[in-house]
Design a protein around this motif. Structure first.
Motif, mmCIF file in Angstrom:
data_model
loop_
_atom_site.group_PDB
_atom_site.id
_atom_site.type_symbol
_atom_site.label_atom_id
_atom_site.label_comp_id
_atom_site.label_asym_id
_atom_site.label_seq_id
_atom_site.Cartn_x
_atom_site.Cartn_y
_atom_site.Cartn_z
ATOM 1 N N PHE A 34 40.430 26.266 71.182
ATOM 2 C CA PHE A 34 41.067 25.994 72.584
ATOM 3 C C PHE A 34 42.516 26.620 72.451
ATOM 4 O O PHE A 34 43.139 26.813 71.372
ATOM 5 C CB PHE A 34 41.404 24.438 72.592
ATOM 6 C CG PHE A 34 41.312 23.518 73.865
ATOM 7 C CD1 PHE A 34 41.184 22.139 73.817
ATOM 8 C CD2 PHE A 34 41.197 24.444 74.902
ATOM 9 C CE1 PHE A 34 41.251 21.482 75.132
ATOM 10 C CE2 PHE A 34 41.011 23.773 76.235
ATOM 11 C CZ PHE A 34 40.916 22.141 76.291
ATOM 12 N N HIS A 36 45.941 26.302 74.543
ATOM 13 C CA HIS A 36 46.854 25.982 75.765
ATOM 14 C C HIS A 36 48.264 26.915 75.918
ATOM 15 O O HIS A 36 49.000 26.957 75.040
ATOM 16 C CB HIS A 36 47.508 24.530 75.483
ATOM 17 C CG HIS A 36 46.288 23.524 75.859
ATOM 18 N ND1 HIS A 36 45.267 23.425 75.477
ATOM 19 C CD2 HIS A 36 46.422 22.664 76.797
ATOM 20 C CE1 HIS A 36 44.566 22.318 75.933
ATOM 21 N NE2 HIS A 36 45.411 21.808 76.901
ATOM 22 N N ILE A 55 53.888 15.670 74.783
ATOM 23 C CA ILE A 55 53.180 17.136 74.563
ATOM 24 C C ILE A 55 53.665 18.171 75.320
ATOM 25 O O ILE A 55 54.140 18.183 76.417
ATOM 26 C CB ILE A 55 51.612 16.851 74.905
ATOM 27 C CG1 ILE A 55 51.496 16.014 76.175
ATOM 28 C CG2 ILE A 55 50.926 16.385 73.729
ATOM 29 C CD1 ILE A 55 49.954 15.857 76.331
ATOM 30 N N TRP A 58 53.324 19.284 79.089
ATOM 31 C CA TRP A 58 53.832 18.403 80.125
ATOM 32 C C TRP A 58 55.388 18.496 80.343
ATOM 33 O O TRP A 58 55.970 17.435 80.934
ATOM 34 C CB TRP A 58 53.318 16.891 79.663
ATOM 35 C CG TRP A 58 51.983 16.397 80.137
ATOM 36 C CD1 TRP A 58 50.769 17.039 79.690
ATOM 37 C CD2 TRP A 58 51.562 15.513 81.004
ATOM 38 N NE1 TRP A 58 49.572 16.585 80.171
ATOM 39 C CE2 TRP A 58 50.130 15.373 80.828
ATOM 40 C CE3 TRP A 58 52.433 14.772 81.996
ATOM 41 C CZ2 TRP A 58 49.502 14.799 81.816
ATOM 42 C CZ3 TRP A 58 51.459 13.828 82.658
ATOM 43 C CH2 TRP A 58 50.154 13.948 82.689
ATOM 44 N N HIS A 106 48.244 22.028 84.442
ATOM 45 C CA HIS A 106 48.648 20.972 85.422
ATOM 46 C C HIS A 106 50.181 21.526 86.186
ATOM 47 O O HIS A 106 50.137 21.285 87.304
ATOM 48 C CB HIS A 106 49.148 19.683 84.905
ATOM 49 C CG HIS A 106 48.183 18.890 84.252
ATOM 50 N ND1 HIS A 106 46.805 19.023 84.201
ATOM 51 C CD2 HIS A 106 48.486 18.034 83.003
ATOM 52 C CE1 HIS A 106 46.179 18.239 83.179
ATOM 53 N NE2 HIS A 106 47.164 17.703 82.522
ATOM 54 N N TRP A 205 35.949 24.216 81.861
ATOM 55 C CA TRP A 205 36.432 23.157 81.197
ATOM 56 C C TRP A 205 37.594 22.577 82.183
ATOM 57 O O TRP A 205 38.612 22.745 82.017
ATOM 58 C CB TRP A 205 37.049 23.421 79.797
ATOM 59 C CG TRP A 205 37.139 22.513 78.672
ATOM 60 C CD1 TRP A 205 35.906 22.425 77.474
ATOM 61 C CD2 TRP A 205 37.947 21.231 78.388
ATOM 62 N NE1 TRP A 205 36.273 21.524 76.713
ATOM 63 C CE2 TRP A 205 37.308 20.516 77.265
ATOM 64 C CE3 TRP A 205 38.720 21.047 79.114
ATOM 65 C CZ2 TRP A 205 37.774 19.487 76.989
ATOM 66 C CZ3 TRP A 205 39.455 19.587 78.741
ATOM 67 C CH2 TRP A 205 39.261 18.760 77.563
ATOM 68 N N TRP A 210 42.059 13.142 87.117
ATOM 69 C CA TRP A 210 42.212 11.564 87.521
ATOM 70 C C TRP A 210 43.018 11.096 88.486
ATOM 71 O O TRP A 210 43.008 10.091 89.016
ATOM 72 C CB TRP A 210 42.999 10.758 86.075
ATOM 73 C CG TRP A 210 44.349 11.704 85.714
ATOM 74 C CD1 TRP A 210 45.576 11.783 86.327
ATOM 75 C CD2 TRP A 210 44.251 12.787 84.809
ATOM 76 N NE1 TRP A 210 46.246 12.589 85.681
ATOM 77 C CE2 TRP A 210 45.538 13.112 84.637
ATOM 78 C CE3 TRP A 210 43.376 13.257 83.579
ATOM 79 C CZ2 TRP A 210 46.076 14.120 83.815
ATOM 80 C CZ3 TRP A 210 43.706 14.194 82.879
ATOM 81 C CH2 TRP A 210 45.060 14.707 82.996
ATOM 82 N N GLU A 263 38.731 13.220 73.023
ATOM 83 C CA GLU A 263 40.008 13.952 72.993
ATOM 84 C C GLU A 263 40.641 13.418 71.957
ATOM 85 O O GLU A 263 41.001 12.079 71.948
ATOM 86 C CB GLU A 263 40.833 13.891 74.225
ATOM 87 C CG GLU A 263 42.152 14.529 74.456
ATOM 88 C CD GLU A 263 42.639 14.997 75.628
ATOM 89 O OE1 GLU A 263 41.865 15.219 76.610
ATOM 90 O OE2 GLU A 263 43.872 14.708 75.742
ATOM 91 N N TRP A 285 49.718 20.186 72.412
ATOM 92 C CA TRP A 285 48.755 21.179 72.915
ATOM 93 C C TRP A 285 49.486 22.520 73.055
ATOM 94 O O TRP A 285 49.008 23.791 72.786
ATOM 95 C CB TRP A 285 47.873 20.879 74.097
ATOM 96 C CG TRP A 285 46.932 19.687 73.987
ATOM 97 C CD1 TRP A 285 47.519 18.330 74.248
ATOM 98 C CD2 TRP A 285 45.940 19.355 73.382
ATOM 99 N NE1 TRP A 285 46.609 17.434 73.775
ATOM 100 C CE2 TRP A 285 45.336 17.925 73.514
ATOM 101 C CE3 TRP A 285 44.772 20.276 73.118
ATOM 102 C CZ2 TRP A 285 44.267 17.498 72.923
ATOM 103 C CZ3 TRP A 285 43.617 19.930 72.321
ATOM 104 C CH2 TRP A 285 43.225 18.429 72.350
HETATM 105 O O1 FHN Z 1 46.739 16.099 80.198
HETATM 106 C C1 FHN Z 1 46.047 17.001 79.550
HETATM 107 C C2 FHN Z 1 46.803 17.555 78.329
HETATM 108 O O2 FHN Z 1 47.928 18.529 78.716
HETATM 109 C C3 FHN Z 1 45.718 18.393 77.579
HETATM 110 O O3 FHN Z 1 45.355 19.607 78.245
HETATM 111 C C4 FHN Z 1 44.472 17.517 77.256
HETATM 112 C C5 FHN Z 1 43.491 18.574 76.244
HETATM 113 O O4 FHN Z 1 42.288 18.065 76.758
HETATM 114 N N1 FHN Z 1 43.941 17.098 78.510
HETATM 115 C C6 FHN Z 1 44.792 16.201 79.436
HETATM 116 C C7 FHN Z 1 44.941 14.978 78.657
HETATM 117 O O5 FHN Z 1 43.674 14.295 78.701
#
Ligand code: FHN
Length: 437
Positions: A34, A36, A55, A58, A106, A205, A210, A263, A285
């Protein structure tokens, strides 16, 4: 436990009808990287001289950064040390078979040449697409290129902060401007089409599913639209709002998606559907300079074994720095994982789950072969396991296959003499060829 299992002690992880389908490579490969990476690597967890909790990816939300201020990081994002082949070589050596990279997290910033100007090509001094070279490097080195995509988008005009907080926004969960849902869905679909058609992504992915405004709650219409573009595409269960929290499995079968997404956790038992645990090496991440809470390579390898023994995939995260290099702590762990996998990987790739989980470790199966992964070396070198219905043909050490081990095959349990010299402090793998299994 054995009594509940199939005759030879193994879960029928999937029916024969599921064999030979588009998921076969994914099930076989077991282990992916993965990644990020995005503008959040520039602040790297620090804002206005303070360490921002949470994290790294964010930071826009956690530090309440207004959009126009966050956008300024783009002018500092210039990863001159990015080398796609080097990244893929590191993943390949670790035994990883696919790479899932954040095409858009995000914060809404695209690492590919998107149709807007909030992307790597138009908004940064780097001015070059990052995903195209990575997709091509994966092709060259035989790994599958896959992309993460966030449905929630803190930069798009359709989405509003959830609340005003001292005059500064909180971005999660964002509210949708009335009448903007279709416009945003169309915007998102243009990105997804490019990722499938131009970048040859093998897995989409999804994440950020939400917010209450996400209209495709069951995910079915988007899922069907995606597979119409590429019938071999694989899509996770975050395409709709079916995920039950961080446990990652869908509420019920009525939600779209090909695999569950636990997760930062591993299911306690085997699961008779497709799933992948995504986990970090430290606590973030996206890259955070201050996060030094790194898991040991022993823990990471045992996670991989535990997950495979339960029939799942392991998606292990790397958060690259703004200059385009992996943190050294990640590189060191991936090399250690590769050292172990180069000797023992056959016990995991293409393996099936085992229903029994002995106190000394984990068990996987491939055809007529059992692989015993011994974490805790038994006292007096005697390893015991429940007797299966089929007799053993031969027991040996995976690291030195010429070494035959003696086995006492009792009616209730088998006892294997294991030499002290065979100990691998991370996990010693014993191969058991079982007759007629
Ligand atoms: O909010 C995201 C987070 O930043 C990260 O990408 C994880 C990884 O799966 N997914 C979300 C939190 O469930």
């Amino acid at each position: 436990l054995l009594a509940q299992s199939t005759p030879n002690g193994f879960a029928q992880v999937r029916s024969e009808s599921q064999q030979g389908d588009r998921m076969d490579w994914w099930r076989n490969d077991r282990f992916g990287m993965f990644i990020h990476w995005g503008l959040y690597a520039v602040p790297a967890g620090e804002y206005q001289g303070n360490d921002v909790k949470g994290i790294g990816e964010w930071i826009m939300d956690k530090a309440n950064i207004p959009r126009e201020e966050y956008e300024k990081y783009a002018s500092q994002f210039d990863p001159q040390s990015f080398d796609a082949d080097e990244w893929v070589r590191i993943a390949k050596y670790a035994g990883m078979k696919y790479i899932v990279i954040t095409s858009k997290h995000h914060d809404g910033f695209c690492l590919f040449d998107s149709q807007t100007d909030y992307d790597i090509v138009d908004a940064t001094p780097y001015k070059k697409d990052l995903l195209k070279p990575l997709s091509e490097a994966c092709e060259r080195h035989g790994l599958k290129f896959c992309t993460y995509y966030s449905i929630m988008d803190w930069h798009h005009d359709s989405q509003l902060p959830s609340s005003e907080n001292d005059g500064k926004p909180k971005w999660n969960p964002t509210r949708m401007v009335e009448g903007q849902k279709q416009a945003y869905t169309d915007y998102m679909k243009e990105h997804l089409r490019k990722l499938i058609v131009d970048y040859n992504t093998h897995v989409l992915w999804f994440d950020g599913e939400w917010p209450s405004w996400w209209t495709d709650a069951d995910g079915k219409s988007l899922y069907q639209w995606l597979l119409a573009l590429n019938p071999n595409l694989i899509v996770n269960n975050r395409v709709g709002a079916g995920r039950k929290g961080m446990g990652g499995f869908s509420k019920e079968d009525s939600f779209a998606g090909d695999f569950g997404t636990p997760e930062q956790e591993i299911p306690a038992t085997g699961v008779d559907s497709d799933w992948e645990s995504c986990m970090t090496m430290n606590d973030t991440w996206g890259f955070k300079a201050s996060d030094e809470n790194w898991k040991s390579s022993e823990t990471l390898i045992r996670n991989l074994i535990d997950i495979a023994s339960k029939g799942g995939n392991y998606l292990l995260n790397v958060g690259p720095k703004a200059d385009g290099t992996f943190p050294q702590a990640s590189v060191d762990r991936l090399r250690a994982i590769g050292d172990w996998m180069s000797v023992n990987g056959e016990s995991l790739y293409g393996s099936e789950a085992a229903l029994f989980r002995p106190e000394w470790g984990r068990v996987t199966r491939r055809g007529g072969t059992l692989y015993l992964h011994v974490f805790e070396w038994p006292a007096h070198g005697k390893l015991t396991l429940p007797a299966l219905r089929n007799p053993i043909r031969r027991a040996s050490l995976l690291a030195t296959p010429e070494t035959t081990l003696s086995v006492n095959q009792g009616n209730e349990q088998w006892v294997i003499d294991v030499p002290e010299s065979a100990i691998d402090p991370i996990a010693t793998v014993i191969t058991i060829d079982v007759q007629g299994m």
